[in-house]
Design a protein around this motif. Sequence first.
Motif, PDB file in Angstrom:
ATOM      1  N   SER A   1      -6.032   5.145  -5.895  1.00 59.27           N
ATOM      2  CA  SER A   1      -4.689   4.707  -5.519  1.00 59.27           C
ATOM      3  C   SER A   1      -4.277   3.551  -6.426  1.00 59.27           C
ATOM      4  CB  SER A   1      -4.655   4.276  -4.053  1.00 59.27           C
ATOM      5  OG  SER A   1      -3.336   3.934  -3.668  1.00 59.27           O
ATOM      6  N   ILE A   2      -3.172   3.737  -7.170  1.00 61.21           N
ATOM      7  CA  ILE A   2      -2.668   2.727  -8.092  1.00 61.21           C
ATOM      8  C   ILE A   2      -1.463   2.045  -7.459  1.00 61.21           C
ATOM      9  CG2 ILE A   2      -1.679   2.290 -10.366  1.00 61.21           C
ATOM     10  CD1 ILE A   2      -4.471   3.260 -10.660  1.00 61.21           C
ATOM     11  N   PRO A   3      -1.572   0.775  -7.037  1.00 59.68           N
ATOM     12  CA  PRO A   3      -0.409   0.072  -6.497  1.00 59.68           C
ATOM     13  C   PRO A   3       0.625  -0.149  -7.598  1.00 59.68           C
ATOM     14  CG  PRO A   3      -2.259  -1.428  -6.729  1.00 59.68           C
ATOM     15  CD  PRO A   3      -2.786  -0.066  -7.049  1.00 59.68           C
ATOM     16  N   LEU A   4       1.905   0.012  -7.262  1.00 60.93           N
ATOM     17  CA  LEU A   4       2.970  -0.095  -8.249  1.00 60.93           C
ATOM     18  C   LEU A   4       3.579  -1.498  -8.237  1.00 60.93           C
ATOM     19  CD1 LEU A   4       4.683   3.366  -7.668  1.00 60.93           C
ATOM     20  CD2 LEU A   4       2.957   2.759  -9.370  1.00 60.93           C
ATOM     21  N   GLY A   5       4.257  -1.820  -9.336  1.00 60.16           N
ATOM     22  CA  GLY A   5       4.906  -3.113  -9.444  1.00 60.16           C
ATOM     23  C   GLY A   5       3.958  -4.265  -9.690  1.00 60.16           C
TER      24      GLY A   5
ATOM     25  N   GLN B   1       8.166  -3.051 -13.530  1.00 62.76           N
ATOM     26  CA  GLN B   1       7.348  -1.980 -14.077  1.00 62.76           C
ATOM     27  C   GLN B   1       5.899  -2.145 -13.610  1.00 62.76           C
ATOM     28  OE1 GLN B   1       9.369  -0.106 -14.974  1.00 62.76           O
ATOM     29  NE2 GLN B   1      10.894  -0.896 -16.388  1.00 62.76           N
ATOM     30  N   THR B   2       5.093  -1.102 -13.867  1.00 60.07           N
ATOM     31  CA  THR B   2       3.676  -1.125 -13.500  1.00 60.07           C
ATOM     32  C   THR B   2       2.839  -0.977 -14.761  1.00 60.07           C
ATOM     33  OG1 THR B   2       4.189  -0.063 -11.385  1.00 60.07           O
ATOM     34  CG2 THR B   2       1.888  -0.050 -12.088  1.00 60.07           C
ATOM     35  N   VAL B   3       1.835  -1.822 -14.906  1.00 55.43           N
ATOM     36  CA  VAL B   3       0.949  -1.766 -16.067  1.00 55.43           C
ATOM     37  C   VAL B   3      -0.475  -1.527 -15.577  1.00 55.43           C
ATOM     38  CG1 VAL B   3       0.004  -3.003 -18.048  1.00 55.43           C
ATOM     39  CG2 VAL B   3       2.409  -3.311 -17.419  1.00 55.43           C
ATOM     40  N   VAL B   4      -1.080  -0.441 -16.059  1.00 55.68           N
ATOM     41  CA  VAL B   4      -2.472  -0.117 -15.749  1.00 55.68           C
ATOM     42  C   VAL B   4      -3.260  -0.193 -17.057  1.00 55.68           C
ATOM     43  CG1 VAL B   4      -4.070   1.610 -14.849  1.00 55.68           C
ATOM     44  CG2 VAL B   4      -1.792   1.383 -13.850  1.00 55.68           C
ATOM     45  N   ALA B   5      -4.248  -1.060 -17.114  1.00 52.87           N
ATOM     46  CA  ALA B   5      -4.999  -1.280 -18.351  1.00 52.87           C
ATOM     47  C   ALA B   5      -6.486  -1.041 -18.132  1.00 52.87           C
ATOM     48  CB  ALA B   5      -4.770  -2.707 -18.871  1.00 52.87           C
ATOM     49  N   ILE B   6      -7.057  -0.154 -18.947  1.00 53.24           N
ATOM     50  CA  ILE B   6      -8.516  -0.044 -19.011  1.00 53.24           C
ATOM     51  C   ILE B   6      -8.994  -1.229 -19.838  1.00 53.24           C
ATOM     52  CG2 ILE B   6     -10.445   1.317 -19.870  1.00 53.24           C
ATOM     53  CD1 ILE B   6      -8.714   3.803 -19.510  1.00 53.24           C
ATOM     54  N   GLU B   7      -9.834  -2.061 -19.282  1.00 55.31           N
ATOM     55  CA  GLU B   7     -10.146  -3.309 -19.957  1.00 55.31           C
ATOM     56  C   GLU B   7     -11.536  -3.825 -19.614  1.00 55.31           C
ATOM     57  OE1 GLU B   7     -10.068  -5.283 -22.556  1.00 55.31           O
ATOM     58  OE2 GLU B   7      -7.877  -5.109 -22.437  1.00 55.31           O
ATOM     59  N   HIS B   8     -12.165  -4.487 -20.621  1.00 58.02           N
ATOM     60  CA  HIS B   8     -13.438  -5.190 -20.433  1.00 58.02           C
ATOM     61  C   HIS B   8     -13.257  -6.696 -20.577  1.00 58.02           C
ATOM     62  CE1 HIS B   8     -15.768  -1.503 -20.391  1.00 58.02           C
ATOM     63  NE2 HIS B   8     -15.237  -1.126 -21.524  1.00 58.02           N
ATOM     64  N   ASN B   9     -12.121  -7.116 -21.122  1.00 58.11           N
ATOM     65  CA  ASN B   9     -11.901  -8.536 -21.360  1.00 58.11           C
ATOM     66  C   ASN B   9     -11.767  -9.273 -20.030  1.00 58.11           C
ATOM     67  OD1 ASN B   9     -10.059 -11.010 -21.821  1.00 58.11           O
ATOM     68  ND2 ASN B   9     -10.688 -10.444 -23.900  1.00 58.11           N
ATOM     69  N   LEU B  10     -12.626 -10.242 -19.801  1.00 58.01           N
ATOM     70  CA  LEU B  10     -12.671 -10.926 -18.507  1.00 58.01           C
ATOM     71  C   LEU B  10     -11.439 -11.778 -18.253  1.00 58.01           C
ATOM     72  CD1 LEU B  10     -16.441 -11.935 -18.574  1.00 58.01           C
ATOM     73  CD2 LEU B  10     -15.394 -10.163 -17.164  1.00 58.01           C
ATOM     74  N   ASP B  11     -10.768 -12.258 -19.315  1.00 60.01           N
ATOM     75  CA  ASP B  11      -9.545 -13.032 -19.124  1.00 60.01           C
ATOM     76  C   ASP B  11      -8.424 -12.153 -18.580  1.00 60.01           C
ATOM     77  OD1 ASP B  11     -10.481 -15.539 -19.864  1.00 60.01           O
ATOM     78  OD2 ASP B  11     -10.126 -15.166 -22.001  1.00 60.01           O
ATOM     79  N   VAL B  12      -8.355 -10.908 -19.051  1.00 62.22           N
ATOM     80  CA  VAL B  12      -7.348  -9.985 -18.530  1.00 62.22           C
ATOM     81  C   VAL B  12      -7.680  -9.598 -17.091  1.00 62.22           C
ATOM     82  CG1 VAL B  12      -6.322  -7.687 -18.783  1.00 62.22           C
ATOM     83  CG2 VAL B  12      -6.764  -9.092 -20.803  1.00 62.22           C
ATOM     84  N   ILE B  13      -8.952  -9.332 -16.835  1.00 59.29           N
ATOM     85  CA  ILE B  13      -9.363  -8.905 -15.495  1.00 59.29           C
ATOM     86  C   ILE B  13      -9.078  -9.996 -14.469  1.00 59.29           C
ATOM     87  CG2 ILE B  13     -11.323  -8.176 -14.075  1.00 59.29           C
ATOM     88  CD1 ILE B  13     -12.581  -7.034 -16.668  1.00 59.29           C
ATOM     89  N   LYS B  14      -9.368 -11.254 -14.808  1.00 65.74           N
ATOM     90  CA  LYS B  14      -9.176 -12.337 -13.840  1.00 65.74           C
ATOM     91  C   LYS B  14      -7.696 -12.602 -13.567  1.00 65.74           C
ATOM     92  CE  LYS B  14      -9.088 -16.447 -16.855  1.00 65.74           C
ATOM     93  NZ  LYS B  14      -9.838 -17.625 -17.315  1.00 65.74           N
ATOM     94  N   CYS B  15      -6.810 -12.175 -14.493  1.00 67.72           N
ATOM     95  CA  CYS B  15      -5.373 -12.382 -14.318  1.00 67.72           C
ATOM     96  C   CYS B  15      -4.674 -11.174 -13.706  1.00 67.72           C
ATOM     97  CB  CYS B  15      -4.722 -12.720 -15.654  1.00 67.72           C
ATOM     98  SG  CYS B  15      -5.226 -14.322 -16.318  1.00 67.72           S
ATOM     99  N   ALA B  16      -5.408 -10.088 -13.481  1.00 63.32           N
ATOM    100  CA  ALA B  16      -4.797  -8.882 -12.907  1.00 63.32           C
ATOM    101  C   ALA B  16      -4.471  -9.099 -11.432  1.00 63.32           C
ATOM    102  CB  ALA B  16      -5.746  -7.697 -13.075  1.00 63.32           C
ATOM    103  N   ASP B  17      -3.491  -8.337 -10.949  1.00 59.64           N
ATOM    104  CA  ASP B  17      -3.153  -8.397  -9.523  1.00 59.64           C
ATOM    105  C   ASP B  17      -4.106  -7.551  -8.698  1.00 59.64           C
ATOM    106  OD1 ASP B  17      -0.693  -9.961  -9.883  1.00 59.64           O
ATOM    107  OD2 ASP B  17       0.041  -8.160 -10.898  1.00 59.64           O
TER     108      ASP B  17
ATOM    109  N   PRO C   1       0.806  -1.235   0.000  1.00 59.66           N
ATOM    110  CA  PRO C   1       0.000   0.000   0.000  1.00 59.66           C
ATOM    111  C   PRO C   1       0.832   1.276   0.000  1.00 59.66           C
ATOM    112  CG  PRO C   1      -0.796  -1.571   1.636  1.00 59.66           C
ATOM    113  CD  PRO C   1       0.511  -2.103   1.157  1.00 59.66           C
ATOM    114  N   LYS C   2       2.070   1.201   0.516  1.00 58.93           N
ATOM    115  CA  LYS C   2       2.917   2.398   0.576  1.00 58.93           C
ATOM    116  C   LYS C   2       3.561   2.699  -0.773  1.00 58.93           C
ATOM    117  CE  LYS C   2       4.050   1.762   5.469  1.00 58.93           C
ATOM    118  NZ  LYS C   2       5.145   1.536   6.457  1.00 58.93           N
ATOM    119  N   ASN C   3       3.715   1.669  -1.596  1.00 62.69           N
ATOM    120  CA  ASN C   3       4.317   1.849  -2.918  1.00 62.69           C
ATOM    121  C   ASN C   3       3.202   2.051  -3.939  1.00 62.69           C
ATOM    122  OD1 ASN C   3       6.246   1.941  -4.963  1.00 62.69           O
ATOM    123  ND2 ASN C   3       6.211  -0.277  -5.262  1.00 62.69           N
TER     124      ASN C   3
END
Length: 947
Positions: free
Chosen positions: A627-631, A880-896, A607-609
């Motif tokens: 708040s966007i968590p990094l890494g 690195q940090t990746v922030v994706a605007i997405e509707h694809n459920l396969d991407v969403i379920k694999c996100a951290d 949460p601090k990063n």
Amino acid sequence: MSEKSAIRVFGARQHNLQGIDVTIPRGSLTVITGMSGSGKSSLAFDTIFAEGQRKYVESLSAYARQFLQQMQKPDVDRIDGLSPTIAIEQRSSGAGPRSTVATTTEIHDYLRVLFARAGNPRCWICNAPIVQQSTAQIVDAVLASPAGQRLLVLAPMISAQRGKHAKVIERIIKDGYVRARVNGEVTLLEDIKPLTASKKHDIDVVVDRLTVKPEMKQRLADSVELATRLSRGRVIIAADAGDGKWIDQPYSAALACPEHAEVRLDNLSPQLFSFNSPQGACETCHGLGTSLDFDVELVVPDPNRSLNDGAIAAWRKQGRKLNSVYVDTVKDFCERFNVLPDAPFRNLKKSKTNILLNGTTEETEKEFGASFEGVLPNLKRRWETTESEAAKHRLHGFLSESDCEKCKGVRLNQQSLCVKIGDHNIAELSHMTIAHARTFFDQLNFDGEKASVAEPLVSELRRRLGFLCDVGVDYLALDRGSTTLSGGEFQRIRLAAQIGSQLAGVCYVLDEPTIGLHPRDTRRLREILERLTKLENTVIVVEHDEEIIAGATYMIDIGPGAGANGGKLVAQGPPDEVMRCEESVTARFWTGKSSVLVPKTRREIDPKNAITIQGVSANNLKNIDLSIPLGCLVAITGVSGSGKSTIIHQVLHRALKRAIDGSGPKPGPFKKLTGTSNIDKVIEVDQSPIGRTPRSNPATYVGVFNLIRELFAQTREAKIRGYGPPRFSFNIKGGRCELCEGQGVKRIAMHFLPDVFVTCAECNGARYNRETLEIRYRGENIADVLNMPIEQATRFFDNFAKITRRLQALRDVGLGYMTLGQASSTLSGGEAQRVKLAAELHKAADIRTLYLLDEPTTGLHFADVRNLLTLLGRLVDRGQTVVAIEHNLDVIKCADWVIDLGPEGGEAGGEIIVEGRPEEVALCEQSHTGRYLRPRLAGTPLIKMPS
């Protein structure tokens, strides 16, 4: 299937298609699927649509054909049973800055006519109705006064204006008038004393003095006409109230306010309500709604700095000579206005700050006994007068676009804005969302004569707004710029226009209309497509979405791979039959034999990063904290119009660019940004083109072409001839073919026939001259290399790590089927985004970077999504940090981490519904995303939120 009930394609060889034969049932919904680059678009758009469009144009006269852009005949043996075709693609057809949702859908045209014919103009000063009265109406109103009432017929010439007005008085006397009312007192013109120039005055000519009685009707009419001619339509009837007092009753024979001379309109016409017309456009911004001005936040990026420490960045980065001049200027300012040069800029008094930035006025010059030009006027003067391109370039970094000061961004002038319907002017109506505008017009009623005029216009507006709501873009504002729409939004807007046309027997070809749609809204879109088929239209959709595939009547699977490995007909028929095909990659994912697996473990969240932005209130966002968590991989989700793009692109990205680089467009309103010290760079990877001309290509964008040219320059033959790397560029004289200037083809205008692109006779399409092509590496010249698919080129240059690393990145994002020299103008938005992503993969990992992606799965097959997730995982594993605007459920379920906005779109959205691990989002009952995500995560253990 009978011959007449189907469209039959024989021997399609366009691009990578390998002579396939395809049957498409008429009057049905057909979905074309397959891997990215397999040839789906080549079949749908470059073959079926192109041939349908070409045949239609050929049916027109030679005279009409010369005005239409005609398409080349596709490489196909023949197509039978083809109907007139309409393509609805993702591209916005180069919409300009004046194009909006309302203009694209023609709603603005109907609004303009409605306001011109049924609008109610009101004075913008006193809000009184502006009513054009005839002489007869004015006379009848005056005759209604009590008999014997004494009246003055006055023609107002000057109203509350400073000056002596000697010329006006002189002209009145020459015209033969005897009396005038000056500043409320009736006097003989010859007795008027000189007026004081510094004071405001009123001058009304006394045209006639009357007493109310029936026989004065004609005289009164003549006097009113004379008064209106004198004062451009205005007349005042003053009634004697006794004791020397008069009561004024203003009238107007023109479309003007009787009280205020400056408030007048020409005839109400549709052009008055158009920001594309000089009659309606704001005089300052000429209908653009914005202006380019020097931004204080860029000029003074760090208010904690003192003036001595270079707080004025715009004066600190202007070259050695000017820097010394500005040092003296700042020193002189501090001495004249008693300012401490070492005090932080933020601690300066507001009055002194205003002088420093905007310069002195007459009042401040008298107060301080000194004058100062001001930083902003100085920069503006230099911008307008300098002829140095270098100076222009430096100054441009301190400019930003802002709303026009005069019209406040609404684009229209005061005259058009004073006309109202239902207490709203045309700008206020255009600012409504489509859903609100629909409600407004459903409740709108007119009385009397205006009802018959307005009814057909309002009826058509209701229909068009209803269709837009049906295709799921009800959250868009009517004045939203077309350039800000996603490819999917623009495509659905065009789809709504086609539904409204009620055409039958047409063949519609669509390119992934589900782009930008939440799974909740996809079913509604499917119903729209089915509505088109019920009108006996044939709908062909290039699509990867499961909902659309499941609802299709017929399915065509192209593949099995991409590029040279694709272009074959894998299967065709009803979806159930295609899904039983063992060779179909689509079928394997559909039946569960292949899938995107849920990660066994997810990355730790610190949460601090994190990057935190507080109090965001842009557009429909409701003062939220993000708040966007990094890494890690973060997915921003929510229904269409919930505020995802606003918070990421318009606020977070712009705010980070200004905080890190000190430049960029002005972000949307927010209160505080923290955590910027945790990253070194922010990169937005969007779907905009990678180049503006056909000369740009994937090889130049990822930097591999420079390395290849250097390699060719190192060959023995090139060294003997003295050829350096520039020799192998088709953009530079020397190595390129000068007959076609490195294009490879020549364009020949054929007037009423399609323009013909003829292969250059000199270089045979190679783009280089003969001497350059004689230089070979491993048996291939530079033109051969540019024509290589990326997959083949990776093997060809396997001994050069720098080249293969960049090419492998292009393969990793699923673009191995492309040729190195493929023109950027032929790339889809999704392909352009993946090229940009590949360009980042080979860079050094020691720079902490935040990547912002906008629907990276656009145009991707299920198998390609799996590859993309592996690729994004590599980026995140490098820190690195990746922030994706997405509707694809396969991407969403694999996100951290998932941040879900909503609950709905437009004003009903703009809040964070839930944030956390995908499993936690899936359990949230208020989240639409969670409801669709739940089945994808069935059987996975719930991961608790970090403490």
